[in-house]
Scaffold this motif. Structure first.
Motif, PDB file in Angstrom:
ATOM      1  N   LEU A  85      11.467  -0.222  -2.178  1.00 44.48           N
ATOM      2  CA  LEU A  85      10.010   0.527  -2.034  1.00 44.48           C
ATOM      3  C   LEU A  85      10.006   1.942  -1.933  1.00 44.48           C
ATOM      4  O   LEU A  85       8.932   2.439  -1.387  1.00 44.48           O
ATOM      5  CB  LEU A  85       9.438  -0.474  -0.902  1.00 44.48           C
ATOM      6  CG  LEU A  85       9.389  -1.755  -0.953  1.00 44.48           C
ATOM      7  CD1 LEU A  85       8.837  -2.362   0.259  1.00 44.48           C
ATOM      8  CD2 LEU A  85       7.899  -1.869  -2.020  1.00 44.48           C
ATOM      9  N   GLN A 128       3.382  -2.687   7.559  1.00 43.02           N
ATOM     10  CA  GLN A 128       2.326  -2.056   6.942  1.00 43.02           C
ATOM     11  C   GLN A 128       0.858  -2.073   7.762  1.00 43.02           C
ATOM     12  O   GLN A 128       0.438  -0.959   8.024  1.00 43.02           O
ATOM     13  CB  GLN A 128       2.062  -2.417   5.559  1.00 43.02           C
ATOM     14  CG  GLN A 128       0.843  -2.044   4.920  1.00 43.02           C
ATOM     15  CD  GLN A 128       0.078  -2.984   3.932  1.00 43.02           C
ATOM     16  OE1 GLN A 128       0.665  -4.083   3.468  1.00 43.02           O
ATOM     17  NE2 GLN A 128      -1.291  -2.683   3.626  1.00 43.02           N
ATOM     18  N   TYR A 167       5.845   2.404   2.654  1.00 43.85           N
ATOM     19  CA  TYR A 167       7.292   2.617   2.831  1.00 43.85           C
ATOM     20  C   TYR A 167       7.981   3.800   1.879  1.00 43.85           C
ATOM     21  O   TYR A 167       8.848   4.169   1.989  1.00 43.85           O
ATOM     22  CB  TYR A 167       8.062   1.310   2.736  1.00 43.85           C
ATOM     23  CG  TYR A 167       7.584   0.395   3.788  1.00 43.85           C
ATOM     24  CD1 TYR A 167       8.061   0.251   4.981  1.00 43.85           C
ATOM     25  CD2 TYR A 167       6.843  -0.570   3.351  1.00 43.85           C
ATOM     26  CE1 TYR A 167       7.600  -0.480   5.855  1.00 43.85           C
ATOM     27  CE2 TYR A 167       6.561  -1.745   4.151  1.00 43.85           C
ATOM     28  CZ  TYR A 167       6.937  -1.490   5.547  1.00 43.85           C
ATOM     29  OH  TYR A 167       6.524  -2.479   6.516  1.00 43.85           O
ATOM     30  N   GLN A 168       7.132   4.208   0.960  1.00 47.14           N
ATOM     31  CA  GLN A 168       7.502   5.075   0.138  1.00 47.14           C
ATOM     32  C   GLN A 168       7.860   6.603   0.784  1.00 47.14           C
ATOM     33  O   GLN A 168       7.001   6.988   1.724  1.00 47.14           O
ATOM     34  CB  GLN A 168       6.483   5.602  -0.946  1.00 47.14           C
ATOM     35  CG  GLN A 168       6.855   6.692  -1.990  1.00 47.14           C
ATOM     36  CD  GLN A 168       7.709   6.143  -3.027  1.00 47.14           C
ATOM     37  OE1 GLN A 168       7.893   4.983  -3.323  1.00 47.14           O
ATOM     38  NE2 GLN A 168       8.620   7.109  -3.459  1.00 47.14           N
ATOM     39  N   ASN A 228       0.873  -1.121   0.047  1.00 49.28           N
ATOM     40  CA  ASN A 228      -0.103   0.061   0.094  1.00 49.28           C
ATOM     41  C   ASN A 228       0.925   1.211  -0.088  1.00 49.28           C
ATOM     42  O   ASN A 228       0.506   2.284   0.348  1.00 49.28           O
ATOM     43  CB  ASN A 228      -1.013   0.025   1.141  1.00 49.28           C
ATOM     44  CG  ASN A 228      -2.120   0.903   1.101  1.00 49.28           C
ATOM     45  OD1 ASN A 228      -2.370   1.098  -0.208  1.00 49.28           O
ATOM     46  ND2 ASN A 228      -2.617   1.413   2.092  1.00 49.28           N
ATOM     47  N   ASN A 229       1.976   1.054  -0.426  1.00 49.17           N
ATOM     48  CA  ASN A 229       2.887   2.389  -0.645  1.00 49.17           C
ATOM     49  C   ASN A 229       3.409   2.867   0.900  1.00 49.17           C
ATOM     50  O   ASN A 229       3.655   4.108   0.588  1.00 49.17           O
ATOM     51  CB  ASN A 229       2.512   3.292  -1.563  1.00 49.17           C
ATOM     52  CG  ASN A 229       2.561   3.027  -3.170  1.00 49.17           C
ATOM     53  OD1 ASN A 229       3.140   2.185  -3.593  1.00 49.17           O
ATOM     54  ND2 ASN A 229       1.491   3.290  -3.733  1.00 49.17           N
TER      55      ASN A 229
END
Length: 369
Positions: free
Chosen positions: A31, A243, A6-7, A3-4
């Motif tokens: 990531l 996450q 770590y961006q 679900n992004n």
């Protein structure tokens, strides 16, 4: 992926120069995370961390987790949004020769990370990694569940069981408090294999080093059974747990097992036969011989029940056994057979991470979204 979450997040990894820590650091970079690492040294030579030149890609601290003042200083100044604690003395045989080193690293080192988090008290999601050997292993044929008894017969297992008690105590004493900004969960896994491991007394490492020099490898316990899994399997579990915990506090204080499917239980001898197929042996008898010389207690059977992770966030293992063997063999073969002036181990590693993600997406694993 994931679900992004770590961006562009600052993620601290302790033990980032070790085998699992290096793979986790590389994946976090892919990531889009801003990685901060703490390790006391480069634990092996060769070193996957050095081969990937990761020191140039992250914020790198060479400090010992047993130094509480340093841990407080780093965590309070860096203020990571997510933390993965992997730093440990990870070798069973070493625990017999260096019991105090093992206990101080695995117990007090873990306590220091928790204390530093408590003192900093910034908003942080912490995944604390212990081991499948934290369980009191009575070699039962069914997998251990998260609420089974902790502690084992050897020093390493005892140190991991003790670390679990410390984590539980910190959770109930400090982090369960509504005034705490720390959310934590525990990840347990074991017997990971994959390219880039050079730790001593590990069967795959011994094989790859021996075979690269065209030597026969000696094995102690050919019938010992393990649920072999590639290093990316538990890492996908840790990242998935990070996450879910980051997004939702309901799993705060919980522990989760991460392991392969039951059909991936194979003996050491079966593992060696399958690995040797990638090394051009004409006769498998040229690959290994059995010595039967075990100088310390070693469990014959140890596997985990991973139903809890499946129930709470639908995590399950990704790779088939044949892919675990292929990933591992191809990484080492490329390392030992590539022209050193032309070798790009970072590219090889990232390619395997990408293939792992593709296979997971094809299977519809929820963390790939």
């Amino acid at each position: 992926m994931f679900n992004n979450i770590y961006q562009n997040k600052k993620v601290l990894v302790t033990g980032h120069t070790g085998f699992k820590g290096t793979w986790l650091t590389a994946w976090l970079l892919q990531l889009g995370a801003k990685v901060v690492g703490i390790s006391k040294d480069i634990p092996t030579q060769p070193s996957m961390f050095e081969e990937l030149k990761l020191e140039n890609k992250i914020t790198h601290y060479q400090e010992d987790i047993r130094d509480l003042s340093k841990m407080i200083e780093i965590i309070s100044s860096e203020k990571p949004e997510i933390l993965f604690h992997l730093a440990a003395q990870p070798i069973v045989s070493t625990s017999y020769n260096e019991p105090i080193e093992t206990i101080s690293s695995n117990v007090m080192g873990t306590a220091n990370i928790l204390e530093a988090l408590k003192i900093s008290n910034h908003k942080c999601t912490a995944i604390i990694i212990t081991s499948d050997k934290a369980y009191d292993n009575v070699e039962q044929v069914w997998g251990y569940k998260e609420d089974d008894k902790m502690g084992g017969k050897d020093i390493y297992s005892g140190s991991k069981g003790a670390a679990e008690l410390i984590i539980k105590s910190y959770y109930h004493s400090f982090f369960k408090n509504p005034n705490s900004n720390i959310k934590l969960a525990i990840g347990r896994a074991g017997n990971v294999i994959g390219g880039g491991d050079w730790a001593k007394d590990r069967i795959v490492v011994d094989c790859m080093q021996a075979w690269s020099e065209e030597k026969i490898v000696e094995i102690r316990a050919p019938k010992a059974t393990r649920p072999w899994q590639h290093v990316l399997e538990p890492l996908s579990g840790y990242l998935n747990l990070g996450q879910v915990l980051f997004e939702d506090s309901s799993l705060h204080g919980e522990a989760f097992n991460f392991g392969p499917r039951a059909e991936q239980n194979h003996t050491v001898e079966e593992l060696l036969i399958d690995l040797s197929k990638y090394w051009d042996f004409r006769n498998v008898n040229d690959a290994y011989k059995v010595t039967g010389n075990i100088s310390f207690h070693e469990a014959g059977l140890l596997k985990l029940n991973c139903d809890k992770a499946l129930f709470h966030f639908k995590w399950q293992a990704n790779l088939e056994y044949k892919d675990t063997i292929r990933f591992t063999s191809e990484w080492y073969y490329a390392f030992y057979h590539s022209d050193k002036t032309n070798k790009n181990i970072y590219a090889i590693t990232m390619k395997q991470i990408q293939e792992y993600e593709i296979l997971a997406k094809q299977k519809g694993l929820i963390w790939t979204k």
